[in-house]
Design a protein around this motif. Structure first.
Motif, PDB file in Angstrom:
ATOM      1  N   LEU A  82      43.646 -23.730 -49.433  1.00 35.10           N
ATOM      2  CA  LEU A  82      43.739 -24.822 -48.367  1.00 35.10           C
ATOM      3  C   LEU A  82      42.220 -24.636 -47.566  1.00 35.10           C
ATOM      4  N   ARG A  83      41.904 -25.709 -46.706  1.00 31.53           N
ATOM      5  CA  ARG A  83      40.834 -25.740 -46.108  1.00 31.53           C
ATOM      6  C   ARG A  83      41.165 -24.908 -44.873  1.00 31.53           C
ATOM      7  N   SER A  84      40.188 -24.127 -44.439  1.00 30.97           N
ATOM      8  CA  SER A  84      40.392 -23.457 -43.280  1.00 30.97           C
ATOM      9  C   SER A  84      40.990 -24.117 -42.129  1.00 30.97           C
ATOM     10  N   ARG A 109      28.146 -24.132 -31.975  1.00 30.90           N
ATOM     11  CA  ARG A 109      29.036 -24.345 -32.878  1.00 30.90           C
ATOM     12  C   ARG A 109      29.416 -22.671 -33.446  1.00 30.90           C
ATOM     13  N   THR A 110      28.641 -21.930 -33.575  1.00 27.08           N
ATOM     14  CA  THR A 110      28.908 -20.707 -34.288  1.00 27.08           C
ATOM     15  C   THR A 110      29.590 -19.907 -33.246  1.00 27.08           C
ATOM     16  N   PHE A 111      29.148 -19.905 -31.929  1.00 27.63           N
ATOM     17  CA  PHE A 111      29.566 -19.067 -30.861  1.00 27.63           C
ATOM     18  C   PHE A 111      31.424 -19.377 -30.705  1.00 27.63           C
ATOM     19  N   TYR A 112      31.643 -20.760 -30.683  1.00 27.72           N
ATOM     20  CA  TYR A 112      33.161 -20.948 -30.594  1.00 27.72           C
ATOM     21  C   TYR A 112      34.009 -20.762 -31.725  1.00 27.72           C
ATOM     22  N   GLN A 113      33.091 -20.816 -33.150  1.00 29.82           N
ATOM     23  CA  GLN A 113      33.761 -20.605 -34.318  1.00 29.82           C
ATOM     24  C   GLN A 113      34.105 -19.181 -34.370  1.00 29.82           C
ATOM     25  N   ARG A 114      33.342 -18.246 -33.891  1.00 28.46           N
ATOM     26  CA  ARG A 114      33.499 -16.771 -34.005  1.00 28.46           C
ATOM     27  C   ARG A 114      34.600 -16.254 -33.043  1.00 28.46           C
ATOM     28  N   GLY A 116      37.207 -17.854 -32.675  1.00 31.87           N
ATOM     29  CA  GLY A 116      38.452 -18.527 -33.278  1.00 31.87           C
ATOM     30  C   GLY A 116      38.827 -20.017 -32.510  1.00 31.87           C
ATOM     31  N   ILE A 117      38.043 -20.556 -31.809  1.00 31.30           N
ATOM     32  CA  ILE A 117      38.321 -22.066 -31.051  1.00 31.30           C
ATOM     33  C   ILE A 117      37.243 -22.822 -31.778  1.00 31.30           C
ATOM     34  N   PRO A 118      37.197 -23.369 -32.815  1.00 28.29           N
ATOM     35  CA  PRO A 118      35.985 -24.137 -33.377  1.00 28.29           C
ATOM     36  C   PRO A 118      35.883 -25.518 -32.640  1.00 28.29           C
ATOM     37  N   LEU A 119      35.029 -26.049 -32.417  1.00 31.62           N
ATOM     38  CA  LEU A 119      34.950 -27.438 -31.788  1.00 31.62           C
ATOM     39  C   LEU A 119      34.736 -28.624 -32.964  1.00 31.62           C
TER      40      LEU A 119
END
Length: 363
Positions: free
Chosen positions: A301-303, A128-133, A135-138
């Motif tokens: 607002l929520r991110s 999860r952290t990898f995709y978040q960093r 800029g493409i959160p799953l």
């Protein structure tokens, strides 16, 4: 101190649009595409394969690096399908997913999933952290789909190849013939632009406002046209010295869906402006460029909500984006696009309407 300018090279292949079209059809909202039309195309597939692809495309990227590294002269859509069939079944998922941005921790986590056929909460957090960093959160469901695929890579490889072969046969063979002339004319227009612009200004024009802040760290930038990605771009480092960028080349007067009537860019901009939150974001960006996180704090607002609004504004061409080496994204207002909106609307309203001839008087 002089700044190094990377060499510019070009590539042309329908294989990119084979995979981009799959991505777009499963994420139609990101590209301004009518969900009902996208669902209609997906319905051509058998139900089992359709359901499988919906799960797979929730986390799979467009495999730009793999496609570019296929043998020269054998990178059209049919060549890519054949090449994938030659890869051992259990290795297809890794082939399609690999990018040069994978960290050792992320790669080790995926291998652990495959060897144990299960995952831990800690491993979920690494993914999860990898995709978040990046800029493409799953979404949670996409994260679960990814873990299930990596836990059973051989089964995934078999199903994906079968679904891709069906998609190519039932839809993309015909679509390939339609888009090939557009790809050729698109790369010709881009080459012409390249004769008169710096590489920074060329990329800005082709991407409708994407700036690569680490551009001069690359020895070579490879550009390839795509019909289905328009107006957005896909990009991926091939290796530390080469950056691949797939730019949208579809003319504005040729919509992706055959039933569209009003100009697509105008419709996207008017839709993007018809929302109070997006107007508030534009007002903030008019003051200074900023990041999604900063916008979320300022506007309360929520991110994820801010990211959603920024995607729609980016799709409409109303904001530009700078991709920082850290992976952070900084957005700014594209004033020229905003200034073009009202004249474009006025021009559309002045286009004469072709009325059907009146029926003859029966008397």
């Amino acid at each position: 101190m002089s700044t190094f300018t990377p060499a510019l090279s070009w590539d042309l292949s329908t294989a990119y649009d084979l995979f981009v079209s799959l991505f777009v059809l499963h994420h139609p909202d990101r590209f301004g595409l009518r969900p009902s039309w996208a669902a209609g195309v997906r319905s051509r597939l058998p139900p089992g394969q359709r359901e499988f692809l919906e799960k797979a495309q929730s986390f799979l990227p467009v495999p730009l690096r793999w496609l570019y590294l296929l043998p020269a002269g054998a990178r059209d859509a049919a060549d890519a399908v054949s090449a994938l069939a030659k890869i051992p079944t259990a290795e297809r998922l890794a082939t399609l997913s690999h990018t040069s941005e994978h960290t050792p921790e992320f790669t080790a986590t995926l291998r652990s999933l495959s060897s144990r056929q299960s995952w831990t909460p800690a491993e979920l957090e690494v993914i999860r952290t990898f995709y978040q960093r990046r800029g493409i959160p799953l979404k949670p469901t996409a994260l679960l789909n990814l873990c299930q695929a990596w836990a059973h890579p051989a089964e995934f490889g078999d199903q994906y190849l079968e679904a891709l072969q069906s998609y190519y046969r039932l839809f993309f063979t015909e679509e390939e013939q339609r888009i090939r002339p557009l790809l050729i004319s698109g790369i010709e227009r881009a080459r012409e632009l390249a004769l008169h612009r710096s590489i920074e200004h060329l990329l800005d024009a082709l991407s409708h406002g994407v700036h690569f802040s680490g551009l001069h760290s690359y020895r070579e930038v490879i550009l390839a046209p795509s019909v289905w990605s328009t107006p957005l771009v896909f990009y991926s480092p091939i290796d530390p010295a080469r950056l691949f960028i797939l730019f949208g080349c579809r003319p504005t007067d040729q919509p992706l869906t055959p039933s569209a009537s009003a100009p697509e860019p105008l419709v996207l901009r008017l839709k993007a402006l018809a929302d109070p939150s997006r107007l508030a974001i534009l007002r903030r960006l008019a003051e200074s460029p900023t990041t999604p996180g900063e916008l979320a704090r300022h506007l309360r607002l929520r991110s994820p909500t801010v990211v959603h609004h920024l995607q729609l504004l980016r799709l409409a061409g109303l904001v530009e984006i700078t991709l920082l080496p850290s992976g952070e994204r900084r957005y700014a207002l594209r004033r020229e696009a905003l200034q073009e909106t009202l004249p474009a609307l006025e021009a559309y309203l002045q286009v004469p309407i072709s009325h059907p001839p009146s029926p003859e008087d029966p008397h």
